[in-house]
Design a protein around this motif. Structure first.
Motif, PDB file in Angstrom:
ATOM      1  N   PRO A 156      -5.998 -13.509   3.897  1.00 16.65           N
ATOM      2  CA  PRO A 156      -6.564 -12.317   3.246  1.00 16.65           C
ATOM      3  C   PRO A 156      -7.819 -11.786   3.929  1.00 16.65           C
ATOM      4  N   GLN A 157      -7.914 -10.473   3.995  1.00  7.64           N
ATOM      5  CA  GLN A 157      -9.093  -9.799   4.523  1.00  7.64           C
ATOM      6  C   GLN A 157      -9.627  -8.868   3.427  1.00  7.64           C
ATOM      7  N   PRO A 158     -10.712  -9.250   2.763  1.00  7.14           N
ATOM      8  CA  PRO A 158     -11.226  -8.453   1.645  1.00  7.14           C
ATOM      9  C   PRO A 158     -11.479  -7.001   2.029  1.00  7.14           C
ATOM     10  N   GLY A 159     -11.068  -6.102   1.142  1.00 10.45           N
ATOM     11  CA  GLY A 159     -11.337  -4.686   1.334  1.00 10.45           C
ATOM     12  C   GLY A 159     -10.358  -3.940   2.201  1.00 10.45           C
ATOM     13  N   HIS A 160      -9.428  -4.638   2.828  1.00 13.54           N
ATOM     14  CA  HIS A 160      -8.456  -3.965   3.705  1.00 13.54           C
ATOM     15  C   HIS A 160      -7.100  -3.901   3.022  1.00 13.54           C
ATOM     16  N   SER A 161      -6.826  -2.807   2.331  1.00 15.43           N
ATOM     17  CA  SER A 161      -5.552  -2.635   1.646  1.00 15.43           C
ATOM     18  C   SER A 161      -4.496  -2.089   2.592  1.00 15.43           C
ATOM     19  N   ALA A 162      -3.260  -2.517   2.380  1.00 20.38           N
ATOM     20  CA  ALA A 162      -2.155  -2.008   3.199  1.00 20.38           C
ATOM     21  C   ALA A 162      -1.883  -0.539   2.906  1.00 20.38           C
ATOM     22  N   GLY A 163      -2.254  -0.076   1.716  1.00 18.07           N
ATOM     23  CA  GLY A 163      -2.086   1.337   1.381  1.00 18.07           C
ATOM     24  C   GLY A 163      -0.650   1.751   1.154  1.00 18.07           C
ATOM     25  N   THR A 164       0.221   0.797   0.821  1.00 18.28           N
ATOM     26  CA  THR A 164       1.621   1.115   0.575  1.00 18.28           C
ATOM     27  C   THR A 164       2.178   0.148  -0.453  1.00 18.28           C
ATOM     28  N   ASP A 165       3.227   0.596  -1.157  1.00 21.62           N
ATOM     29  CA  ASP A 165       3.895  -0.303  -2.084  1.00 21.62           C
ATOM     30  C   ASP A 165       5.252  -0.744  -1.531  1.00 21.62           C
ATOM     31  N   ASN A 166       5.455  -0.578  -0.221  1.00 19.29           N
ATOM     32  CA  ASN A 166       6.690  -0.982   0.443  1.00 19.29           C
ATOM     33  C   ASN A 166       6.505  -2.382   1.040  1.00 19.29           C
ATOM     34  N   PRO A 167       7.169  -3.411   0.468  1.00 24.72           N
ATOM     35  CA  PRO A 167       6.972  -4.779   0.976  1.00 24.72           C
ATOM     36  C   PRO A 167       7.458  -4.962   2.408  1.00 24.72           C
ATOM     37  N   LEU A 168       8.487  -4.231   2.807  1.00 23.07           N
ATOM     38  CA  LEU A 168       8.992  -4.345   4.181  1.00 23.07           C
ATOM     39  C   LEU A 168       7.952  -3.865   5.181  1.00 23.07           C
ATOM     40  N   ASP A 169       7.257  -2.794   4.840  1.00 24.79           N
ATOM     41  CA  ASP A 169       6.207  -2.262   5.711  1.00 24.79           C
ATOM     42  C   ASP A 169       5.051  -3.255   5.816  1.00 24.79           C
ATOM     43  N   ILE A 170       4.651  -3.814   4.672  1.00 24.70           N
ATOM     44  CA  ILE A 170       3.540  -4.772   4.666  1.00 24.70           C
ATOM     45  C   ILE A 170       3.879  -5.999   5.511  1.00 24.70           C
ATOM     46  N   LEU A 171       5.062  -6.545   5.329  1.00 30.61           N
ATOM     47  CA  LEU A 171       5.451  -7.746   6.072  1.00 30.61           C
ATOM     48  C   LEU A 171       5.600  -7.467   7.563  1.00 30.61           C
ATOM     49  N   SER A 172       6.107  -6.288   7.912  1.00 31.83           N
ATOM     50  CA  SER A 172       6.246  -5.924   9.319  1.00 31.83           C
ATOM     51  C   SER A 172       4.884  -5.832   9.991  1.00 31.83           C
ATOM     52  N   ARG A 173       3.944  -5.205   9.332  1.00 35.57           N
ATOM     53  CA  ARG A 173       2.586  -5.086   9.889  1.00 35.57           C
ATOM     54  C   ARG A 173       1.884  -6.434   9.950  1.00 35.57           C
ATOM     55  N   ALA A 174       2.127  -7.288   8.940  1.00 35.47           N
ATOM     56  CA  ALA A 174       1.532  -8.625   8.952  1.00 35.47           C
ATOM     57  C   ALA A 174       2.061  -9.447  10.119  1.00 35.47           C
ATOM     58  N   ALA A 175       3.343  -9.273  10.435  1.00 38.42           N
ATOM     59  CA  ALA A 175       3.939  -9.998  11.560  1.00 38.42           C
ATOM     60  C   ALA A 175       3.314  -9.605  12.891  1.00 38.42           C
ATOM     61  N   GLN A 176       2.717  -8.410  12.946  1.00 37.61           N
ATOM     62  CA  GLN A 176       2.053  -7.931  14.152  1.00 37.61           C
ATOM     63  C   GLN A 176       0.575  -8.311  14.170  1.00 37.61           C
ATOM     64  N   GLY A 177       0.162  -9.115  13.188  1.00 40.45           N
ATOM     65  CA  GLY A 177      -1.201  -9.633  13.184  1.00 40.45           C
ATOM     66  C   GLY A 177      -2.161  -8.920  12.247  1.00 40.45           C
ATOM     67  N   GLU A 178      -1.689  -7.888  11.543  1.00 40.47           N
ATOM     68  CA  GLU A 178      -2.582  -7.178  10.636  1.00 40.47           C
ATOM     69  C   GLU A 178      -2.823  -8.034   9.387  1.00 40.47           C
ATOM     70  N   ARG A 179      -4.036  -7.947   8.838  1.00 39.75           N
ATOM     71  CA  ARG A 179      -4.389  -8.715   7.648  1.00 39.75           C
ATOM     72  C   ARG A 179      -4.745  -7.758   6.511  1.00 39.75           C
ATOM     73  N   PHE A 180      -4.418  -8.180   5.293  1.00 38.29           N
ATOM     74  CA  PHE A 180      -4.629  -7.326   4.134  1.00 38.29           C
ATOM     75  C   PHE A 180      -5.368  -8.085   3.042  1.00 38.29           C
ATOM     76  N   CYS A 181      -5.805  -7.331   2.020  1.00 37.12           N
ATOM     77  CA  CYS A 181      -6.503  -7.957   0.896  1.00 37.12           C
ATOM     78  C   CYS A 181      -5.509  -8.690  -0.004  1.00 37.12           C
ATOM     79  N   ARG A 182      -6.032  -9.468  -0.937  1.00 36.21           N
ATOM     80  CA  ARG A 182      -5.189 -10.279  -1.807  1.00 36.21           C
ATOM     81  C   ARG A 182      -4.293  -9.437  -2.709  1.00 36.21           C
ATOM     82  N   ALA A 183      -4.701  -8.221  -3.039  1.00 31.41           N
ATOM     83  CA  ALA A 183      -3.887  -7.381  -3.913  1.00 31.41           C
ATOM     84  C   ALA A 183      -2.516  -7.112  -3.320  1.00 31.41           C
ATOM     85  N   ASP A 184      -2.404  -7.122  -1.996  1.00 29.68           N
ATOM     86  CA  ASP A 184      -1.109  -6.863  -1.375  1.00 29.68           C
ATOM     87  C   ASP A 184      -0.159  -8.052  -1.495  1.00 29.68           C
TER      88      ASP A 184
END
Length: 290
Positions: free
Chosen positions: A86-114
Protein backbone atom coordinates in the motif's frame (compact mmCIF):
# COMPACT_ATOMS: atom_id res chain seq x y z
CA UNK A 1 -1.82 38.46 14.50
CA UNK A 2 -5.60 38.77 14.50
CA UNK A 3 -5.82 36.66 11.35
CA UNK A 4 -3.66 33.97 12.94
CA UNK A 5 -5.85 33.90 16.04
CA UNK A 6 -8.94 33.63 13.85
CA UNK A 7 -7.50 30.67 11.95
CA UNK A 8 -6.45 28.90 15.16
CA UNK A 9 -9.89 29.50 16.68
CA UNK A 10 -11.65 28.04 13.65
CA UNK A 11 -9.31 25.05 13.67
CA UNK A 12 -9.96 24.43 17.37
CA UNK A 13 -13.70 24.80 16.90
CA UNK A 14 -13.66 22.31 14.01
CA UNK A 15 -11.69 19.82 16.10
CA UNK A 16 -14.09 20.13 19.06
CA UNK A 17 -17.20 19.72 16.86
CA UNK A 18 -15.65 16.76 15.04
CA UNK A 19 -14.67 15.03 18.28
CA UNK A 20 -18.12 15.64 19.77
CA UNK A 21 -19.95 14.31 16.72
CA UNK A 22 -17.83 11.15 16.41
CA UNK A 23 -17.26 10.20 20.06
CA UNK A 24 -19.76 11.85 22.41
CA UNK A 25 -22.94 12.35 20.38
CA UNK A 26 -23.30 8.66 19.34
CA UNK A 27 -23.14 7.61 23.00
CA UNK A 28 -25.82 10.12 23.98
CA UNK A 29 -28.22 8.83 21.31
CA UNK A 30 -27.47 5.18 20.50
CA UNK A 31 -29.76 4.66 17.51
CA UNK A 32 -31.27 1.26 16.84
CA UNK A 33 -33.20 -0.05 13.85
CA UNK A 34 -36.72 -1.26 13.28
CA UNK A 35 -38.16 -4.69 12.44
CA UNK A 36 -40.69 -4.40 9.66
CA UNK A 37 -41.25 -5.38 6.05
CA UNK A 38 -39.90 -3.30 3.17
CA UNK A 39 -38.98 -4.07 -0.46
CA UNK A 40 -36.12 -6.54 -0.61
CA UNK A 41 -32.64 -5.49 -1.67
CA UNK A 42 -31.52 -6.91 -5.04
CA UNK A 43 -29.15 -9.85 -5.08
CA UNK A 44 -25.50 -9.50 -6.02
CA UNK A 45 -24.73 -10.84 -9.48
CA UNK A 46 -21.69 -12.02 -11.40
CA UNK A 47 -20.99 -10.01 -14.56
CA UNK A 48 -18.93 -10.88 -17.62
CA UNK A 49 -16.14 -8.70 -16.22
CA UNK A 50 -16.03 -10.82 -13.08
CA UNK A 51 -16.00 -14.00 -15.13
CA UNK A 52 -12.96 -12.61 -16.97
CA UNK A 53 -11.33 -11.76 -13.64
CA UNK A 54 -11.84 -15.31 -12.33
CA UNK A 55 -10.45 -16.89 -15.49
CA UNK A 56 -7.53 -14.52 -16.06
CA UNK A 57 -6.20 -14.87 -12.50
CA UNK A 58 -7.40 -18.45 -11.97
CA UNK A 59 -9.23 -17.51 -8.78
CA UNK A 60 -10.82 -20.96 -8.30
CA UNK A 61 -7.36 -22.48 -7.85
CA UNK A 62 -6.55 -19.94 -5.11
CA UNK A 63 -9.46 -21.16 -3.01
CA UNK A 64 -9.30 -24.80 -4.10
CA UNK A 65 -7.94 -26.01 -0.74
CA UNK A 66 -10.38 -23.94 1.34
CA UNK A 67 -12.85 -26.00 3.34
CA UNK A 68 -15.51 -23.32 3.81
CA UNK A 69 -16.46 -19.77 2.80
CA UNK A 70 -14.49 -18.18 5.67
CA UNK A 71 -11.31 -19.85 4.42
CA UNK A 72 -12.10 -18.78 0.85
CA UNK A 73 -12.32 -15.17 2.04
CA UNK A 74 -9.03 -15.50 3.91
CA UNK A 75 -7.26 -17.00 0.90
CA UNK A 76 -8.41 -14.22 -1.43
CA UNK A 77 -7.59 -11.49 1.11
CA UNK A 78 -4.02 -12.73 1.25
CA UNK A 79 -3.85 -12.98 -2.54
CA UNK A 80 -5.09 -9.39 -2.97
CA UNK A 81 -2.68 -8.01 -0.37
CA UNK A 82 0.19 -9.72 -2.19
CA UNK A 83 -0.55 -7.81 -5.41
CA UNK A 84 0.97 -4.51 -4.16
CA UNK A 85 2.29 -2.87 -1.04
CA UNK A 86 0.00 0.00 0.00
CA UNK A 87 0.99 3.57 -0.79
CA UNK A 88 -1.07 6.03 1.30
CA UNK A 89 -2.86 8.72 -0.66
CA UNK A 90 -2.39 7.15 -4.09
CA UNK A 91 -5.79 5.97 -5.31
CA UNK A 92 -6.15 3.95 -8.50
CA UNK A 93 -9.07 6.21 -9.44
CA UNK A 94 -11.12 3.38 -10.93
CA UNK A 95 -13.59 0.75 -9.84
CA UNK A 96 -12.37 -1.73 -12.49
CA UNK A 97 -10.45 -4.56 -10.74
CA UNK A 98 -8.83 -5.71 -13.99
CA UNK A 99 -7.35 -2.25 -14.53
CA UNK A 100 -6.07 -2.06 -10.95
CA UNK A 101 -4.44 -5.50 -11.10
CA UNK A 102 -2.89 -4.80 -14.51
CA UNK A 103 -1.31 -1.58 -13.26
CA UNK A 104 -0.16 -3.27 -10.05
CA UNK A 105 1.58 -5.95 -12.12
CA UNK A 106 3.57 -3.14 -13.78
CA UNK A 107 4.80 -1.98 -10.38
CA UNK A 108 2.25 0.71 -9.56
CA UNK A 109 1.19 0.94 -5.90
CA UNK A 110 -2.16 2.06 -4.53
CA UNK A 111 -3.78 2.97 -1.22
CA UNK A 112 -5.52 0.40 0.97
CA UNK A 113 -8.98 1.46 -0.24
CA UNK A 114 -8.25 -0.18 -3.59
CA UNK A 115 -7.90 -3.53 -1.82
CA UNK A 116 -11.65 -3.22 -1.21
CA UNK A 117 -12.44 -2.92 -4.91
CA UNK A 118 -10.30 -5.88 -5.96
CA UNK A 119 -11.29 -8.19 -3.10
CA UNK A 120 -15.02 -7.52 -3.41
CA UNK A 121 -14.95 -8.30 -7.13
CA UNK A 122 -12.77 -11.37 -6.62
CA UNK A 123 -15.18 -12.79 -4.03
CA UNK A 124 -18.19 -12.21 -6.26
CA UNK A 125 -16.26 -13.75 -9.16
CA UNK A 126 -16.10 -17.08 -7.28
CA UNK A 127 -19.83 -16.80 -6.53
CA UNK A 128 -19.58 -15.57 -2.95
CA UNK A 129 -22.35 -12.91 -2.70
CA UNK A 130 -20.62 -9.63 -1.85
CA UNK A 131 -21.64 -6.02 -1.38
CA UNK A 132 -19.56 -2.91 -0.94
CA UNK A 133 -20.42 -1.22 2.34
CA UNK A 134 -19.83 2.37 3.40
CA UNK A 135 -20.03 2.96 7.15
CA UNK A 136 -21.10 6.53 7.91
CA UNK A 137 -21.17 8.73 10.96
CA UNK A 138 -24.61 10.22 11.55
CA UNK A 139 -23.33 13.65 10.51
CA UNK A 140 -21.34 12.52 7.47
CA UNK A 141 -23.71 14.29 5.06
CA UNK A 142 -22.22 17.62 6.11
CA UNK A 143 -18.74 16.70 7.36
CA UNK A 144 -16.08 17.89 4.86
CA UNK A 145 -13.96 14.74 5.43
CA UNK A 146 -13.53 11.77 7.75
CA UNK A 147 -17.25 10.93 7.84
CA UNK A 148 -17.20 7.41 6.39
CA UNK A 149 -15.15 4.26 6.03
CA UNK A 150 -15.17 1.69 3.23
CA UNK A 151 -15.39 -2.07 3.57
CA UNK A 152 -17.66 -4.89 2.47
CA UNK A 153 -20.02 -7.56 3.67
CA UNK A 154 -19.88 -11.10 2.34
CA UNK A 155 -22.63 -13.68 2.60
CA UNK A 156 -21.32 -16.90 4.11
CA UNK A 157 -23.41 -19.56 2.44
CA UNK A 158 -22.55 -22.23 5.01
CA UNK A 159 -23.53 -19.89 7.88
CA UNK A 160 -26.39 -18.20 6.01
CA UNK A 161 -25.40 -14.73 7.21
CA UNK A 162 -23.67 -11.51 6.13
CA UNK A 163 -20.27 -10.78 7.71
CA UNK A 164 -18.17 -7.61 7.85
CA UNK A 165 -14.80 -7.89 6.08
CA UNK A 166 -12.33 -5.01 6.37
CA UNK A 167 -10.25 -5.52 3.24
CA UNK A 168 -8.04 -2.55 4.01
CA UNK A 169 -6.55 -4.18 7.10
CA UNK A 170 -7.57 -7.83 6.65
CA UNK A 171 -9.77 -7.51 9.75
CA UNK A 172 -12.70 -9.73 10.68
CA UNK A 173 -14.66 -9.43 13.94
CA UNK A 174 -15.89 -12.39 15.96
CA UNK A 175 -18.38 -12.29 18.84
CA UNK A 176 -18.07 -15.34 21.07
CA UNK A 177 -16.45 -17.11 18.14
CA UNK A 178 -19.19 -16.22 15.62
CA UNK A 179 -18.64 -13.99 12.58
CA UNK A 180 -20.31 -10.56 12.80
CA UNK A 181 -22.03 -8.28 10.33
CA UNK A 182 -21.42 -4.55 10.67
CA UNK A 183 -24.78 -4.17 12.44
CA UNK A 184 -24.00 -7.00 14.87
CA UNK A 185 -20.76 -5.22 15.80
CA UNK A 186 -22.86 -2.08 16.46
CA UNK A 187 -25.38 -4.01 18.58
CA UNK A 188 -22.63 -5.68 20.59
CA UNK A 189 -21.03 -2.32 21.35
CA UNK A 190 -24.38 -0.85 22.46
CA UNK A 191 -25.13 -3.75 24.76
CA UNK A 192 -21.76 -3.56 26.54
CA UNK A 193 -21.98 -7.32 26.99
CA UNK A 194 -20.01 -9.00 24.28
CA UNK A 195 -17.13 -11.25 23.46
CA UNK A 196 -15.81 -9.26 20.53
CA UNK A 197 -12.41 -10.30 19.26
CA UNK A 198 -10.30 -9.38 16.26
CA UNK A 199 -9.20 -11.98 13.73
CA UNK A 200 -6.58 -11.71 10.96
CA UNK A 201 -5.79 -8.03 11.54
CA UNK A 202 -2.87 -6.49 9.67
CA UNK A 203 -1.12 -3.64 11.46
CA UNK A 204 -3.79 -3.34 14.21
CA UNK A 205 -2.64 -4.13 17.72
CA UNK A 206 -5.84 -5.12 19.54
CA UNK A 207 -9.62 -5.25 19.46
CA UNK A 208 -10.05 -2.11 21.58
CA UNK A 209 -7.95 -0.01 19.20
CA UNK A 210 -9.87 -1.30 16.19
CA UNK A 211 -13.30 -0.75 17.75
CA UNK A 212 -12.33 2.75 18.91
CA UNK A 213 -11.50 3.49 15.28
CA UNK A 214 -14.50 1.72 13.71
CA UNK A 215 -17.20 2.49 16.29
CA UNK A 216 -18.03 6.10 15.28
CA UNK A 217 -18.83 4.97 11.72
CA UNK A 218 -21.43 2.38 12.77
CA UNK A 219 -24.51 4.59 12.50
CA UNK A 220 -25.42 4.49 8.79
CA UNK A 221 -24.80 1.52 6.48
CA UNK A 222 -24.83 2.10 2.71
CA UNK A 223 -24.61 -1.06 0.62
CA UNK A 224 -24.13 -1.62 -3.08
CA UNK A 225 -24.60 -5.28 -4.09
CA UNK A 226 -21.93 -6.27 -6.61
CA UNK A 227 -23.24 -6.26 -10.16
CA UNK A 228 -26.02 -3.80 -9.26
CA UNK A 229 -26.03 -0.03 -9.92
CA UNK A 230 -28.17 1.09 -6.98
CA UNK A 231 -27.11 1.81 -3.40
CA UNK A 232 -29.23 1.15 -0.32
CA UNK A 233 -28.93 2.92 3.04
CA UNK A 234 -29.90 1.35 6.36
CA UNK A 235 -30.88 4.41 8.40
CA UNK A 236 -32.34 4.43 11.96
CA UNK A 237 -35.99 5.58 11.91
CA UNK A 238 -35.16 8.42 14.34
CA UNK A 239 -32.54 9.94 12.07
CA UNK A 240 -33.08 12.16 9.05
CA UNK A 241 -30.20 11.40 6.72
CA UNK A 242 -30.15 13.46 3.47
CA UNK A 243 -29.61 11.72 0.18
CA UNK A 244 -26.83 14.03 -1.02
CA UNK A 245 -23.59 15.13 0.60
CA UNK A 246 -23.87 18.77 1.70
CA UNK A 247 -27.22 18.87 -0.09
CA UNK A 248 -25.45 19.45 -3.42
CA UNK A 249 -22.60 16.93 -3.50
CA UNK A 250 -22.46 13.28 -4.50
CA UNK A 251 -25.48 11.05 -4.09
CA UNK A 252 -24.97 8.96 -0.97
CA UNK A 253 -27.69 6.40 -1.69
CA UNK A 254 -30.62 5.64 -3.99
CA UNK A 255 -33.06 4.08 -1.56
CA UNK A 256 -33.52 4.34 2.20
CA UNK A 257 -34.24 1.29 4.33
CA UNK A 258 -35.19 1.25 8.04
CA UNK A 259 -35.60 -2.48 8.51
CA UNK A 260 -32.60 -4.46 9.73
CA UNK A 261 -34.44 -7.67 8.79
CA UNK A 262 -34.67 -6.55 5.16
CA UNK A 263 -31.12 -5.18 4.97
CA UNK A 264 -29.73 -8.43 6.37
CA UNK A 265 -32.16 -10.81 4.68
CA UNK A 266 -30.92 -14.13 3.39
CA UNK A 267 -29.37 -14.33 -0.06
CA UNK A 268 -30.34 -14.45 -2.83
CA UNK A 269 -33.63 -12.52 -2.80
CA UNK A 270 -35.94 -11.66 -5.70
CA UNK A 271 -34.98 -8.39 -7.34
CA UNK A 272 -38.19 -6.40 -6.97
CA UNK A 273 -36.53 -3.00 -6.71
CA UNK A 274 -36.09 -1.26 -10.10
CA UNK A 275 -32.43 -0.73 -11.05
CA UNK A 276 -32.02 2.07 -13.61
CA UNK A 277 -28.60 2.47 -15.21
CA UNK A 278 -26.29 4.94 -13.49
CA UNK A 279 -23.15 6.53 -14.97
CA UNK A 280 -20.11 4.28 -14.95
CA UNK A 281 -17.85 4.91 -12.00
CA UNK A 282 -20.55 6.66 -9.95
CA UNK A 283 -19.50 4.63 -6.91
CA UNK A 284 -15.89 4.30 -5.87
CA UNK A 285 -14.64 3.14 -2.50
CA UNK A 286 -12.79 5.60 -0.31
CA UNK A 287 -10.85 5.21 2.89
CA UNK A 288 -11.35 7.42 5.88
CA UNK A 289 -9.50 10.72 6.01
CA UNK A 290 -8.27 11.83 9.41
Amino acid sequence: MLALLSVLTLFLLGFVVGYWSMHLYPRLRPFRYSHHTEPQLPASSTTSQLQTLAKLYDLPSIVADSRNDAERIDALVRWVHDQWKPQPGHSAGTDNPLDILSRAAQGERFCRADYVTVLANALQAIDLPTRLLELHTRDSHWRPFGGYYQGMEVFLRDKQKWVWVDAQYDAVILNHGEFCSALEIKEALLDWNNGLELASAEGITDIDSYLAFLGPFLDIFIAQPLGQPRRFALVPPQLKFPRRHHGLGRTLYDQRCHSMDVFYAGHPTPQIVPTPIRPRGAFRPHSVSA
